[in-house]
Scaffold this motif. Structure first.
Motif, short mmCIF file in Angstrom:
data_model
loop_
_atom_site.label_atom_id
_atom_site.label_comp_id
_atom_site.label_asym_id
_atom_site.label_seq_id
_atom_site.Cartn_x
_atom_site.Cartn_y
_atom_site.Cartn_z
N CYS A 7 0.84 -1.20 0.00
CA CYS A 7 0.00 0.00 0.00
C CYS A 7 0.87 1.25 0.00
O CYS A 7 2.10 1.18 -0.02
CB CYS A 7 -0.89 0.01 1.25
N LYS A 8 0.22 2.41 0.04
CA LYS A 8 0.90 3.64 0.41
C LYS A 8 0.72 3.79 1.91
O LYS A 8 -0.37 3.58 2.44
CB LYS A 8 0.30 4.84 -0.32
N SER A 22 2.80 10.23 2.14
CA SER A 22 2.85 8.77 2.18
C SER A 22 3.66 8.26 0.99
O SER A 22 3.77 8.92 -0.05
CB SER A 22 1.44 8.17 2.14
N GLY A 23 4.23 7.08 1.15
CA GLY A 23 5.00 6.46 0.08
C GLY A 23 4.71 4.97 0.03
O GLY A 23 4.06 4.42 0.92
N LYS A 24 5.19 4.33 -1.02
CA LYS A 24 4.95 2.90 -1.18
C LYS A 24 5.59 2.13 -0.03
O LYS A 24 6.71 2.41 0.38
CB LYS A 24 5.54 2.42 -2.50
N THR A 48 8.64 0.99 5.07
CA THR A 48 8.56 2.02 4.04
C THR A 48 9.59 1.76 2.96
O THR A 48 10.58 1.04 3.17
CB THR A 48 8.80 3.42 4.63
N ASP A 92 -4.42 3.26 -0.93
CA ASP A 92 -4.07 2.52 -2.15
C ASP A 92 -3.80 1.04 -1.88
O ASP A 92 -2.96 0.42 -2.55
CB ASP A 92 -2.85 3.14 -2.84
#
Length: 250
Positions: A7-8, A22-24, A48, A92
């Protein structure tokens, strides 16, 4: 079972979301070993893409204040912790996978013993945001070393002459669709390996049509995951099926 959601994700001290993006990444529910203790304990971990990891032991030393799941059907979830004072924002994500993880998390928070949880292993940065779909069109393209198990959701192995079950399929626990159609799997398609199908906790579609299956035992059927919505056994050589009252799945 180690539950993992790709997800993010944003994991920050509570009240300071502004200025952070936010990041993948992944959120995983499993167990962690504690030095000096023989038994492991349940834990929620956030990984992360930058390689950072935050662990939240679920043994009382971490305390959840609120879980906001109003938009879980959109792949969003917010977990607010009192101890430590942090907030996890998830977006996501695959809604079905996220709901499954939340169900297990709530069970652990209620004190239920989830015996199937496995130890959380550190994410490889290459797994984050990795391949979610794989279509193998020729036998020579079939992976020799492995599959991107941390991220793979769709696996199509149709019409490439497969005769045996590959146990590596069952390590892709995010898999929702597995297409094994138009192959040459025969009367006894590796019964013991097929029992590992239960590990595919997010599988919704399984298609072994157009093969040479003659019969399937009740223990193979009982290994099908509860998440399964569609099973296509058409155009096989089936002569027997287990009695329906012996099955765990309809």
């Amino acid at each position: 079972l180690q539950m993992r959601v790709v997800c993010k994700v944003l994991d920050v001290p509570s009240g300071v979301k502004g200025g952070h993006r936010s990041g993948k990444g992944t959120v995983a529910l499993g167990t962690m070993n504690t030095p000096g203790l023989k038994s492991s304990k349940a834990c929620l971990s956030v990984f992360t893409a930058a390689g950072k990891e935050h662990k939240y032991p679920l043994d009382g030393s971490s305390e959840v204040k609120m879980i906001h799941d109003k938009f879980i059907d959109q792949g969003k979830l917010t977990i607010v912790w009192t101890i430590p004072s942090r907030t996890i924002f998830v977006s996501d994500a695959n809604p079905a996978v996220l709901r499954n993880l939340l169900h297990k998390l709530r069970a652990v928070l209620k004190g239920e013993n989830i015996e199937s949880l496995k130890e959380i292993t550190k994410e490889k940065k290459s797994d984050l945001g990795g391949q979610v779909s794989m279509v193998v069109n020729k036998r020579e393209e079939y992976p020799k070393k492995g599959f991107p198990s941390a991220t793979l959701k769709t696996l199509v192995l149709s019409g490439i002459g497969l005769k045996r079950v590959d146990g590596r399929w069952f390590s892709s626990t995010l898999l929702t669709s597995l297409d094994l159609s138009r192959n040459q799997m025969g009367a006894a398609p590796d019964k013991e390996k097929m029992k590992n199908m239960v590990k595919l906790v997010n599988l919704q579609e399984l298609n072994p049509s157009h093969n040479r299956l003659v019969g399937l035992s009740s223990d193979v059927f009982s290994s099908l995951p509860p998440s399964l919505l569609r099973l296509d056994l058409s155009f096989n050589l089936l002569r027997s099926m287990p009695p329906l009252d012996n099955l765990h799945h309809s």
